[in-house]
Scaffold this active site. Sequence first.
Site, PDB file in Angstrom:
ATOM      1  CE1 TYR A 200      -2.613  -3.093   1.478  1.00 33.85           C
ATOM      2  CE2 TYR A 200      -4.327  -1.747   1.095  1.00 33.85           C
ATOM      3  CZ  TYR A 200      -4.154  -3.107   1.536  1.00 33.85           C
ATOM      4  OH  TYR A 200      -4.665  -3.969   1.127  1.00 33.85           O
ATOM      5  N   PRO A 292     -12.073   0.248  -0.796  1.00 33.42           N
ATOM      6  CG  PRO A 292     -11.421   0.115  -2.321  1.00 33.42           C
ATOM      7  CD  PRO A 292     -12.061   0.860  -2.005  1.00 33.42           C
TER       8      PRO A 292
HETATM    9  C1  PHB Z   1      -7.032  -6.737  -4.235  1.00 29.09           C
HETATM   10  O1  PHB Z   1      -6.653  -7.059  -4.706  1.00 29.09           O
HETATM   11  O2  PHB Z   1      -7.745  -6.208  -5.679  1.00 29.09           O
HETATM   12  C2  PHB Z   1      -7.348  -5.498  -3.402  1.00 29.09           C
HETATM   13  C3  PHB Z   1      -6.621  -6.169  -2.293  1.00 29.09           C
HETATM   14  C4  PHB Z   1      -6.427  -5.506  -0.939  1.00 29.09           C
HETATM   15  C5  PHB Z   1      -7.059  -4.528  -1.285  1.00 29.09           C
HETATM   16  C6  PHB Z   1      -7.912  -3.712  -2.302  1.00 29.09           C
HETATM   17  C7  PHB Z   1      -8.279  -4.698  -3.133  1.00 29.09           C
HETATM   18  O3  PHB Z   1      -6.551  -2.975   0.096  1.00 29.09           O
END
Ligand code: PHB
Length: 389
Positions: A200, A292
Amino acid sequence: MDTQVAIIGGGPSGLLLSQLLNRAGIATVILERSSRDHVLSRIRAGILEWGTVELLREAGVGARMEAEGFPHDGTFLTDAERMVHIDFKGLTGKQVMVYGQTEVTRDLYDAQDAMGTTILHGVEDVSIHDLDGPVARVDYTLNGERRSLTCAYVAGCDGFHGVSRQTIPEDKRREFERVYPFGWLGILSRTPPVSHELIYANSPHGFALASMRNANLVRCYVQVPLSDKAEDWSDDRFWAEFRRRLPSETAARLITGPSIEKSIAPLRSFVSEPLRWGRLFLVGDAAHIVPPTGAKGLNLAASDVFYLHQALTDALQTGSKGGIDAYSDRALARIWKAMRFSWQMTTMLHRFEGEDSFAERMRGATLAHLAQSEVARRDLAENYVGLPF
Ligand code: PHB
């Protein structure tokens, strides 16, 4: 009655609820608007909390996930140059599972087929009635013909745009919302992950996420303005921007390739209370949306299903109504904590257009604090791996 529980929506939450109820001997009918192929073409997140993993096992759909999923022990948070490792396993004793939501959905369809449950596709114009009487009724159109289904309970698993939430009178609902001023542009590409764990990235150019599905399939995202369209982004432009947002050592290892899917998703936090209206119960995105950033969407739907399947089983098999009376409060208590975590992760990792230098320093200080404090890392890890059901 035609069935015991009518389930509106054949996505992962409706399917999982149906799976658990049928295994307990309770009859269900799922009504789904789209075709199965369409449901299975939607690419969604890919991280399962361990509680979700255990619930899927309990539902009898764990085999392929065990064989093909990847347990992860941690994740990285980065800014321009600093990489902070969050060691989930060391800090909480728990892992998460990398296994796509699309695969979970496919496994659930296969298991439902094997049990011979009823899933109707192409269902239109659903309306829900008699929620305060002894028998509820769902009317719908299938192949141009108007039909009805009577049942003891209705589970609204039909997502944010579904009819279930709208069935609760507006003056009996309370809605809470944050809309974020950016979206995520995501691509899927048959290339190897840049790191063995997710990254991230909170870069001066905006957020990026390096995620994956397997050793040769990655899911990568960059934060984009809401006015952008996926067509504005060639693969080359995407990868250049993604690379720019990673720490330089990681960027140097990045292997790129053509995208096989590309789409933009807006970010929103939303909760509608209560989750129950008479014989109707809301589950997952029908009642709440998270951005997300904390990977909580499917996992929150799974904990709703966990509470609701127990409550409905008790009500239908022993006549005990304690579970259904407590469902809304019980589920909301966990939902709000995941809301807080997803909002905090989103705020900590994204650039807000027009923000001042104070906001930028706050993001930097949050990451610096995480780098230094095991307590702070444990707090993040505890939330990321999932609070207990
Ligand atoms: C994803 O792999 O699509 C994904 C993974 C972690 C997240 C959001 C999306 O926090």
